[in-house]
Design a protein around this motif. Structure first.
Motif, PDB file in Angstrom:
ATOM      1  N   GLY A   1      11.362 -26.102  32.539  1.00 29.32           N
ATOM      2  CA  GLY A   1      11.965 -24.979  33.259  1.00 29.32           C
ATOM      3  C   GLY A   1      11.286 -24.668  34.584  1.00 29.32           C
ATOM      4  N   ASP A   2      10.304 -25.470  34.985  1.00 27.25           N
ATOM      5  CA  ASP A   2       9.580 -25.238  36.228  1.00 27.25           C
ATOM      6  C   ASP A   2      10.502 -25.478  37.422  1.00 27.25           C
ATOM      7  OD1 ASP A   2       7.039 -24.970  37.830  1.00 27.25           O
ATOM      8  OD2 ASP A   2       7.688 -26.978  38.446  1.00 27.25           O
ATOM      9  N   LYS A   3      10.840 -24.401  38.098  1.00 25.95           N
ATOM     10  CA  LYS A   3      11.666 -24.475  39.308  1.00 25.95           C
ATOM     11  C   LYS A   3      10.946 -23.647  40.366  1.00 25.95           C
ATOM     12  CE  LYS A   3      16.001 -25.356  37.030  1.00 25.95           C
ATOM     13  NZ  LYS A   3      15.878 -25.277  35.620  1.00 25.95           N
ATOM     14  N   PRO A   4      10.035 -24.280  41.113  1.00 27.44           N
ATOM     15  CA  PRO A   4       9.183 -23.516  42.029  1.00 27.44           C
ATOM     16  C   PRO A   4       9.931 -22.853  43.183  1.00 27.44           C
ATOM     17  CG  PRO A   4       8.873 -25.869  42.340  1.00 27.44           C
ATOM     18  CD  PRO A   4       9.754 -25.704  41.151  1.00 27.44           C
ATOM     19  N   HIS A   5      11.135 -23.315  43.495  1.00 28.29           N
ATOM     20  CA  HIS A   5      11.900 -22.716  44.582  1.00 28.29           C
ATOM     21  C   HIS A   5      13.226 -22.201  44.045  1.00 28.29           C
ATOM     22  CE1 HIS A   5       9.301 -25.834  46.412  1.00 28.29           C
ATOM     23  NE2 HIS A   5       8.977 -24.810  47.164  1.00 28.29           N
ATOM     24  N   LYS A   6      13.436 -20.913  44.211  1.00 27.64           N
ATOM     25  CA  LYS A   6      14.700 -20.323  43.779  1.00 27.64           C
ATOM     26  C   LYS A   6      15.049 -19.208  44.762  1.00 27.64           C
ATOM     27  CE  LYS A   6      17.091 -19.451  39.620  1.00 27.64           C
ATOM     28  NZ  LYS A   6      17.025 -19.560  38.193  1.00 27.64           N
ATOM     29  N   VAL A   7      16.255 -19.270  45.292  1.00 29.91           N
ATOM     30  CA  VAL A   7      16.723 -18.274  46.255  1.00 29.91           C
ATOM     31  C   VAL A   7      18.087 -17.780  45.801  1.00 29.91           C
ATOM     32  CG1 VAL A   7      17.412 -17.875  48.652  1.00 29.91           C
ATOM     33  CG2 VAL A   7      15.520 -19.418  48.149  1.00 29.91           C
ATOM     34  N   LYS A   8      18.249 -16.456  45.797  1.00 30.01           N
ATOM     35  CA  LYS A   8      19.545 -15.857  45.465  1.00 30.01           C
ATOM     36  C   LYS A   8      19.900 -14.881  46.591  1.00 30.01           C
ATOM     37  CE  LYS A   8      18.675 -15.880  40.500  1.00 30.01           C
ATOM     38  NZ  LYS A   8      18.582 -15.045  39.297  1.00 30.01           N
ATOM     39  N   VAL A   9      21.130 -14.966  47.065  1.00 33.37           N
ATOM     40  CA  VAL A   9      21.596 -14.071  48.126  1.00 33.37           C
ATOM     41  C   VAL A   9      22.952 -13.520  47.714  1.00 33.37           C
ATOM     42  CG1 VAL A   9      22.231 -13.873  50.560  1.00 33.37           C
ATOM     43  CG2 VAL A   9      20.402 -15.435  49.872  1.00 33.37           C
ATOM     44  N   PHE A  10      23.110 -12.206  47.809  1.00 33.35           N
ATOM     45  CA  PHE A  10      24.369 -11.552  47.449  1.00 33.35           C
ATOM     46  C   PHE A  10      24.804 -10.668  48.607  1.00 33.35           C
ATOM     47  CE2 PHE A  10      26.553  -7.769  45.913  1.00 33.35           C
ATOM     48  CZ  PHE A  10      27.634  -8.343  45.289  1.00 33.35           C
ATOM     49  N   GLY A  11      26.109 -10.632  48.854  1.00 29.03           N
ATOM     50  CA  GLY A  11      26.630  -9.751  49.883  1.00 29.03           C
ATOM     51  C   GLY A  11      28.102  -9.468  49.649  1.00 29.03           C
ATOM     52  N   TYR A  12      28.612  -8.404  50.273  1.00 28.46           N
ATOM     53  CA  TYR A  12      30.032  -8.101  50.150  1.00 28.46           C
ATOM     54  C   TYR A  12      30.532  -7.439  51.427  1.00 28.46           C
ATOM     55  CZ  TYR A  12      28.964  -3.169  49.395  1.00 28.46           C
ATOM     56  OH  TYR A  12      28.530  -1.881  49.564  1.00 28.46           O
ATOM     57  N   TYR A  13      31.850  -7.449  51.577  1.00 25.91           N
ATOM     58  CA  TYR A  13      32.497  -6.857  52.738  1.00 25.91           C
ATOM     59  C   TYR A  13      33.705  -6.081  52.249  1.00 25.91           C
ATOM     60  CZ  TYR A  13      35.167  -6.493  57.054  1.00 25.91           C
ATOM     61  OH  TYR A  13      35.888  -6.020  58.115  1.00 25.91           O
ATOM     62  N   THR A  14      33.864  -4.851  52.737  1.00 28.41           N
ATOM     63  CA  THR A  14      35.036  -4.035  52.405  1.00 28.41           C
ATOM     64  C   THR A  14      36.021  -4.134  53.555  1.00 28.41           C
ATOM     65  OG1 THR A  14      33.654  -2.527  51.127  1.00 28.41           O
ATOM     66  CG2 THR A  14      35.842  -1.734  51.753  1.00 28.41           C
ATOM     67  N   THR A  15      37.238  -4.554  53.240  1.00 27.96           N
ATOM     68  CA  THR A  15      38.266  -4.758  54.261  1.00 27.96           C
ATOM     69  C   THR A  15      38.907  -3.439  54.674  1.00 27.96           C
ATOM     70  OG1 THR A  15      40.040  -5.060  52.670  1.00 27.96           O
ATOM     71  CG2 THR A  15      38.779  -7.029  53.293  1.00 27.96           C
ATOM     72  N   ASP A  16      39.754  -3.500  55.698  1.00 22.78           N
ATOM     73  CA  ASP A  16      40.479  -2.315  56.164  1.00 22.78           C
ATOM     74  C   ASP A  16      41.464  -1.810  55.113  1.00 22.78           C
ATOM     75  OD1 ASP A  16      39.126  -2.512  58.560  1.00 22.78           O
ATOM     76  OD2 ASP A  16      40.738  -3.643  59.557  1.00 22.78           O
ATOM     77  N   TRP A  17      41.918  -2.677  54.211  1.00 19.55           N
ATOM     78  CA  TRP A  17      42.887  -2.284  53.175  1.00 19.55           C
ATOM     79  C   TRP A  17      42.192  -1.978  51.841  1.00 19.55           C
ATOM     80  CZ3 TRP A  17      42.589  -7.034  55.515  1.00 19.55           C
ATOM     81  CH2 TRP A  17      42.203  -8.109  54.723  1.00 19.55           C
ATOM     82  N   ASP A  18      40.874  -1.649  51.907  1.00 25.52           N
ATOM     83  CA  ASP A  18      40.065  -1.219  50.759  1.00 25.52           C
ATOM     84  C   ASP A  18      39.914  -2.264  49.661  1.00 25.52           C
ATOM     85  OD1 ASP A  18      39.402   1.235  51.843  1.00 25.52           O
ATOM     86  OD2 ASP A  18      41.241   2.177  51.093  1.00 25.52           O
ATOM     87  N   ALA A  19      39.899  -3.501  50.027  1.00 23.98           N
ATOM     88  CA  ALA A  19      39.574  -4.571  49.082  1.00 23.98           C
ATOM     89  C   ALA A  19      38.122  -4.966  49.322  1.00 23.98           C
ATOM     90  CB  ALA A  19      40.475  -5.776  49.301  1.00 23.98           C
ATOM     91  N   ASN A  20      37.478  -5.518  48.316  1.00 21.69           N
ATOM     92  CA  ASN A  20      36.110  -6.012  48.456  1.00 21.69           C
ATOM     93  C   ASN A  20      36.088  -7.524  48.300  1.00 21.69           C
ATOM     94  OD1 ASN A  20      34.579  -3.625  48.892  1.00 21.69           O
ATOM     95  ND2 ASN A  20      34.857  -3.090  46.747  1.00 21.69           N
ATOM     96  N   ILE A  21      35.384  -8.170  49.212  1.00 22.10           N
ATOM     97  CA  ILE A  21      35.182  -9.614  49.137  1.00 22.10           C
ATOM     98  C   ILE A  21      33.676  -9.815  48.991  1.00 22.10           C
ATOM     99  CG2 ILE A  21      35.401 -11.810  50.337  1.00 22.10           C
ATOM    100  CD1 ILE A  21      37.753 -10.508  51.908  1.00 22.10           C
ATOM    101  N   GLY A  22      33.277 -10.485  47.915  1.00 23.38           N
ATOM    102  CA  GLY A  22      31.857 -10.678  47.638  1.00 23.38           C
ATOM    103  C   GLY A  22      31.479 -12.139  47.579  1.00 23.38           C
ATOM    104  N   ALA A  23      30.204 -12.398  47.815  1.00 20.55           N
ATOM    105  CA  ALA A  23      29.697 -13.768  47.747  1.00 20.55           C
ATOM    106  C   ALA A  23      28.311 -13.744  47.110  1.00 20.55           C
ATOM    107  CB  ALA A  23      29.617 -14.377  49.136  1.00 20.55           C
ATOM    108  N   TYR A  24      28.034 -14.775  46.307  1.00 17.47           N
ATOM    109  CA  TYR A  24      26.750 -14.932  45.643  1.00 17.47           C
ATOM    110  C   TYR A  24      26.321 -16.384  45.827  1.00 17.47           C
ATOM    111  CZ  TYR A  24      23.379 -15.314  41.808  1.00 17.47           C
ATOM    112  OH  TYR A  24      22.253 -15.546  41.058  1.00 17.47           O
ATOM    113  N   PHE A  25      25.184 -16.588  46.472  1.00 16.08           N
ATOM    114  CA  PHE A  25      24.671 -17.927  46.733  1.00 16.08           C
ATOM    115  C   PHE A  25      23.368 -18.121  45.968  1.00 16.08           C
ATOM    116  CE2 PHE A  25      21.767 -20.720  49.042  1.00 16.08           C
ATOM    117  CZ  PHE A  25      22.535 -21.869  49.150  1.00 16.08           C
ATOM    118  N   ILE A  26      23.191 -19.306  45.376  1.00 16.34           N
ATOM    119  CA  ILE A  26      21.946 -19.610  44.678  1.00 16.34           C
ATOM    120  C   ILE A  26      21.499 -21.024  45.027  1.00 16.34           C
ATOM    121  CG2 ILE A  26      23.125 -20.370  42.580  1.00 16.34           C
ATOM    122  CD1 ILE A  26      20.681 -19.234  41.022  1.00 16.34           C
TER     123      ILE A  26
END
Length: 153
Positions: free
Chosen positions: A27-52
């Motif tokens: 299970g040794d994984k010395p490098h791990k990066v997680k990035v999460f973000g989202y954007y709310t549109t003009d029509w009140d929808a949410n678009i999200g992204a998760y990168f690993i």
């Protein structure tokens, strides 16, 4: 490193704690990066992204020959974690939208997992005597779309 409910541990030559057992865990994984973000549109929808991104798993060749055995099961031919598989990365995205209809709220959600369909191998075949030695036995899940609709009243 090796005792996870295994009856082989300490069970004879080649399976003792001093027989190449010291090293990196699977299970040794010395490098791990997680990035999460989202954007709310003009029509009140949410678009999200998760990168690993994560390092590949550590693994070890198994061979009974150095210990005088034909069986290589759990007999380390080199120090634990001497090899490392390919690193893995993937991007997951989602879209959510709510609509108010009278006294009801309709919620829609779409999840797209592994957007770029990156199917990295892991769980490498450790048997030196196998034709498939060093080949991954499992792969990360392929691209998948999940849709859901909920009605609240």
């Amino acid at each position: 490193n090796t005792f996870i409910g295994s009856s082989y541990y300490g069970d004879g030559v080649g399976r003792m704690p001093w027989d190449n057992r010291y090293g990196k865990l699977i299970g040794d994984k010395p490098h791990k990066v997680k990035v999460f973000g989202y954007y709310t549109t003009d029509w009140d929808a949410n678009i999200g992204a998760y990168f690993i991104f994560q390092s590949g798993e550590a693994w070890t060749a198994w061979d009974g020959t150095p210990y005088g055995y034909a069986s290589g099961i759990s007999r380390y031919a080199e120090p634990a974690g001497s090899r490392r598989g390919a690193s893995h990365w993937q991007l997951d995205m989602n879209y959510t939208q709510n609509w108010d209809v009278s006294d009801y709220t309709v919620k829609f959600r779409a999840d797209l997992f592994n957007v770029f369909n990156k199917q990295t191998g892991y769980n490498y075949n450790p048997y030196v005597t196998s034709e498939e030695f060093g080949q991954p036995r499992d792969y990360y899940n392929p691209r998948r779309l999940q849709l859901s609709v909920t009605v609240q009243f």
